[in-house]
Design an enzyme around this catalytic site. Structure first.
Site, PDB file in Angstrom:
ATOM      1  N   CYS A 286      -3.630  33.034  67.222  1.00  0.00           N
ATOM      2  CA  CYS A 286      -3.658  31.994  68.259  1.00  0.00           C
ATOM      3  C   CYS A 286      -4.081  32.470  69.650  1.00  0.00           C
ATOM      4  O   CYS A 286      -4.850  31.761  70.315  1.00  0.00           O
ATOM      5  CB  CYS A 286      -2.335  31.239  68.308  1.00  0.00           C
ATOM      6  SG  CYS A 286      -0.879  32.169  67.903  1.00  0.00           S
ATOM      7  N   ARG A 315       1.059  42.751  60.267  1.00  0.00           N
ATOM      8  CA  ARG A 315       2.463  42.625  60.671  1.00  0.00           C
ATOM      9  C   ARG A 315       3.258  43.742  59.995  1.00  0.00           C
ATOM     10  O   ARG A 315       3.087  43.992  58.800  1.00  0.00           O
ATOM     11  CB  ARG A 315       3.036  41.262  60.270  1.00  0.00           C
ATOM     12  CG  ARG A 315       2.306  40.103  60.919  1.00  0.00           C
ATOM     13  CD  ARG A 315       2.884  38.764  60.494  1.00  0.00           C
ATOM     14  NE  ARG A 315       2.096  37.658  61.032  1.00  0.00           N
ATOM     15  CZ  ARG A 315       2.343  36.376  60.797  1.00  0.00           C
ATOM     16  NH1 ARG A 315       3.367  36.041  60.025  1.00  0.00           N
ATOM     17  NH2 ARG A 315       1.580  35.437  61.316  1.00  0.00           N
ATOM     18  N   GLN A 333      -5.201  34.904  57.489  1.00  0.00           N
ATOM     19  CA  GLN A 333      -4.488  33.653  57.774  1.00  0.00           C
ATOM     20  C   GLN A 333      -5.524  32.567  58.038  1.00  0.00           C
ATOM     21  O   GLN A 333      -6.424  32.747  58.858  1.00  0.00           O
ATOM     22  CB  GLN A 333      -3.606  33.847  59.013  1.00  0.00           C
ATOM     23  CG  GLN A 333      -2.772  32.642  59.360  1.00  0.00           C
ATOM     24  CD  GLN A 333      -1.333  32.783  58.913  1.00  0.00           C
ATOM     25  OE1 GLN A 333      -1.053  33.511  57.982  1.00  0.00           O
ATOM     26  NE2 GLN A 333      -0.434  32.096  59.558  1.00  0.00           N
ATOM     27  N   ASP A 335      -5.981  30.013  59.844  1.00  0.00           N
ATOM     28  CA  ASP A 335      -5.523  29.303  61.033  1.00  0.00           C
ATOM     29  C   ASP A 335      -6.538  28.264  61.506  1.00  0.00           C
ATOM     30  O   ASP A 335      -7.733  28.383  61.267  1.00  0.00           O
ATOM     31  CB  ASP A 335      -5.319  30.291  62.189  1.00  0.00           C
ATOM     32  CG  ASP A 335      -3.934  30.900  62.183  1.00  0.00           C
ATOM     33  OD1 ASP A 335      -2.986  30.181  61.874  1.00  0.00           O
ATOM     34  OD2 ASP A 335      -3.814  32.095  62.475  1.00  0.00           O
ATOM     35  N   HIS A 337      -6.723  25.974  65.388  1.00  0.00           N
ATOM     36  CA  HIS A 337      -6.055  25.594  66.637  1.00  0.00           C
ATOM     37  C   HIS A 337      -6.780  24.378  67.199  1.00  0.00           C
ATOM     38  O   HIS A 337      -7.999  24.397  67.380  1.00  0.00           O
ATOM     39  CB  HIS A 337      -6.059  26.773  67.614  1.00  0.00           C
ATOM     40  CG  HIS A 337      -5.324  27.951  67.061  1.00  0.00           C
ATOM     41  ND1 HIS A 337      -5.977  29.045  66.527  1.00  0.00           N
ATOM     42  CD2 HIS A 337      -3.999  28.178  66.913  1.00  0.00           C
ATOM     43  CE1 HIS A 337      -5.070  29.907  66.083  1.00  0.00           C
ATOM     44  NE2 HIS A 337      -3.872  29.406  66.304  1.00  0.00           N
ATOM     45  N   LYS A 416       7.787  22.449  64.399  1.00  0.00           N
ATOM     46  CA  LYS A 416       6.730  22.469  63.394  1.00  0.00           C
ATOM     47  C   LYS A 416       7.090  21.604  62.196  1.00  0.00           C
ATOM     48  O   LYS A 416       8.262  21.305  61.947  1.00  0.00           O
ATOM     49  CB  LYS A 416       6.453  23.905  62.928  1.00  0.00           C
ATOM     50  CG  LYS A 416       7.666  24.636  62.365  1.00  0.00           C
ATOM     51  CD  LYS A 416       7.324  26.060  61.944  1.00  0.00           C
ATOM     52  CE  LYS A 416       8.560  26.768  61.376  1.00  0.00           C
ATOM     53  NZ  LYS A 416       8.233  28.057  60.758  1.00  0.00           N
ATOM     54  N   HIS A 462      -1.128  24.319  66.309  1.00  0.00           N
ATOM     55  CA  HIS A 462      -1.412  25.430  65.401  1.00  0.00           C
ATOM     56  C   HIS A 462      -1.220  24.883  63.984  1.00  0.00           C
ATOM     57  O   HIS A 462      -0.240  24.190  63.728  1.00  0.00           O
ATOM     58  CB  HIS A 462      -0.423  26.583  65.588  1.00  0.00           C
ATOM     59  CG  HIS A 462      -0.254  27.053  66.991  1.00  0.00           C
ATOM     60  ND1 HIS A 462      -0.618  28.325  67.394  1.00  0.00           N
ATOM     61  CD2 HIS A 462       0.258  26.457  68.095  1.00  0.00           C
ATOM     62  CE1 HIS A 462      -0.320  28.476  68.676  1.00  0.00           C
ATOM     63  NE2 HIS A 462       0.210  27.357  69.113  1.00  0.00           N
TER      64      HIS A 462
END
Length: 587
Positions: A286, A315, A333, A335, A337, A416, A462
């Site tokens: 992000c 991670r 990922q 993702d 946005h 979320k 997100h």
């Protein structure tokens, strides 16, 4: 079922979910009592009920436990249940509680008491000679534990801290009835057969190496599967009005301080020094997406901006927690946005939910939805959080979608919507999510020029569909037991010549399949046809086998065997048209 609560009251348990939790929690205490009888030096740490069963972390001193020792512990648990010991509860002041635990040699419980708030009530439950510090509730008698099974032994650090001692974790499960337990154990057996690590090896999809713990290697078949998934992702996102971006894997620490990730996530982040400055390997995509948005001014006419990124993130996970593709240290990922105006918010959330729904329907997943609200460790004002949570509720209500509220489980920057999908074994996995964020646009001073010429703050969404691509692949492997639908299968057709006499024809058919864009392999080995069929069915798990002998050569056709194990004659062009339709429609 009746339960004993920590105020000494006994009441009927109305909720089946609560009853199951109490059964499992009591099973953990009975297991601990059994271990103490068999291993008198045992010192107990934590022993909670979980969604799937229960466990207890135990310090056994110089003794060790293996799965071979579980039957003896189970037998002692059955003996305790048969003794029908009564559960009782009592409360002690802090100093007396510490003294009791010290007297019984429970050093982990003493430390646990030290971690409790000063005004905490400290209660103990007892059955027979076993006493455990616990808030309860529990069964009233040990005989009420009727159906349980110990399922494994593993290691666990005290307080999940690698600097602390490694304890022995004994896992088990319990149910209200023996029939429910048997059904669960059968499901576990089926899960073992579907283990994505085993299937991944057999199908040459991926591998893990000691040289890179938690960092998966994708093999050629696995890359076909992964890229096919990503092609699908790109196609549906292009249709939904998304653009694709790519942001760097390494960015300086200041970015992560501004975004808030450093304060809330630094223990899971890898960092490195470049030019005497600290840089971080991104754990999320992000902040990079924010920098792309902020790189130039924006008008309200450009919004909503939907920017997708299949970004590689890293991670830090404890080595003992790593598990195939389900728990890794690097993953892609999927993702996106979205930067939207307040007026666009509801429609954009609705659009995201519908997109995620279409993805899960494609793979045959059922799912349920949770709305996760503000956690204790969060950023931002009460007003922003209230507005954000209300925005998600309005969108879910507009969709007419059932959901449950998961209090305190939101991201640190916003609430979320989480999608928990159900696989073919009935297990649930949290994959898709939509997160509403007022904080990051504020931290990075993001703006757009509105119709009135004034600068306004966009709202940031997100969202992910697959979540971790690697984890989603692991879920798909187990969901389908490696028997992927035709469009996903790394090998869609395996051509099996019966003998050398049909080999040339088999190669011709294979070439024709490949020319039509079908992933086909010809097995030209000098092996018996029965062996080739078994390998294609059980190891390669192909959707279609073409068995070609002299009869097929003479007729110029093919014998097609699908996963029903039925074999039917068919023309080559007819078969190609059939398979191409399945691929093109992603049936």
């Amino acid at each position: 079922m009746k339960a004993l609560y920590n105020d000494g009251s006994v009441a009927e348990v109305e909720s089946a979910e609560e009853a199951l939790h109490i059964i499992r929690h009591s099973a953990a205490h009975i297991m601990a009592q059994a271990i103490k009888r068999l291993y008198p030096e045992a010192d107990f740490a934590y022993g909670p009920a979980t969604d799937n069963g229960f466990y207890y972390d135990v310090d056994l001193g110089d003794a060790t436990l293996s799965e071979d020792d579980l039957p003896a512990i189970e037998a002692e648990m059955k003996k305790i249940a048969k003794e029908n010991l009564k559960f009782s509860v009592f409360e002690l002041p802090r100093e007396e509680a510490i003294a009791l635990m010290e007297e019984r040699g429970e050093k982990y419980k003493v430390e646990h008491i030290g971690d409790l708030p000063e005004d905490a009530r400290i209660t103990f439950f007892q059955q027979g000679d076993y006493i455990d510090m616990c808030v309860g509730p529990h069964l009233t008698y040990t005989k009420a534990l009727k159906a349980f099974k110990l399922t494994g032994v593993s290691g666990a650090y005290w307080k999940a801290d690698a600097n602390n001692k490694m304890l022995t974790r004994v896992n088990g499960t319990a149910f209200a009835t023996k029939d429910e337990l048997e059904a669960h154990l059968q499901m576990l057996e089926e899960a073992k057969k579907r283990d994505h690590r085993r299937i991944g090896r057999e199908m040459d999809l991926f591998m893990m190496r000691d040289e890179a713990p938690g960092f998966p290697f994708f093999l050629p078949n696995g890359m076909i599967l992964k890229n096919t998934l990503l092609d699908y992702w790109r196609e549906i996102h292009h249709k939904a009005g998304y653009v694709e971006i790519s942001t760097p894997q390494i960015m300086n620490k200041q970015l992560w301080l501004t975004s808030g990730h450093w304060d809330h996530y630094k223990d899971n982040m890898y960092s490195t020094m470049i030019d005497d400055e600290e840089y971080c390997i991104k754990p999320m995509n992000c902040p990079g997406g924010v920098l792309v948005y902020s790189s130039k001014p924006h008008s309200y006419r450009e919004l909503p901006i939907r920017a997708g990124e299949i970004g590689l993130v890293h991670r830090h996970e404890l080595r003992g927690a790593l598990h195939g593709l389900f728990r890794v240290r690097c993953f892609n990922q999927d993702d996106a946005h979205l930067f939207v105006t307040p007026e666009q918010l509801t429609d954009e959330i609705v659009g995201v939910v519908r997109l995620i729904d279409s993805v899960y329907q494609k793979f045959g997943f059922k799912y349920h939805v949770e709305l996760s609200t503000r956690p204790e460790d969060s950023m931002g004002s009460d007003e922003d959080w209230a507005a954000a949570e209300e925005g998600l509720k309005v969108a879910l209500d507009k969709l007419g979608m059932d959901y449950v509220v998961n209090e305190g489980d939101g991201a640190f920057y916003g609430p979320k919507i989480d999608f928990h999908l159900e696989d073919s074994l009935g297990r649930t996995w949290q994959c898709g999510t939509v997160q509403l964020d007022f904080q990051m646009p504020q931290n990075f001073d993001l703006t757009y020029v509105d119709a009135d010429g004034e600068k306004k703050r966009p709202i940031m969404l997100h969202r992910v569909c697959f979540g971790s691509i690697e984890r989603f692949i692991g879920i798909l492997i187990e969901h389908f037991a490696g028997k992927f639908p035709v469009w996903l299968a790394p090998m869609q057709v395996k051509v099996l010549p019966v003998s050398e006499k049909s080999r040339d024809y088999a190669n011709e058919v294979t070439a024709k399949l490949e020319a039509a864009g079908i992933r086909a392999v010809c097995d030209n080995r000098d092996e018996k046809i029965g062996y080739k069929i078994r390998e294609a069915r059980s190891t390669d798990r192909v959707p279609y086998m073409l068995i070609l002998g002299e009869k097929e050569v003479e007729a110029g056709n093919i014998s097609v065997r699908d996963r029903t194990n039925e074999t039917v004659p068919m023309g080559v062009d007819e078969f190609i048209a059939k398979v191409r339709e399945e691929i093109d429609t992603r049936a």
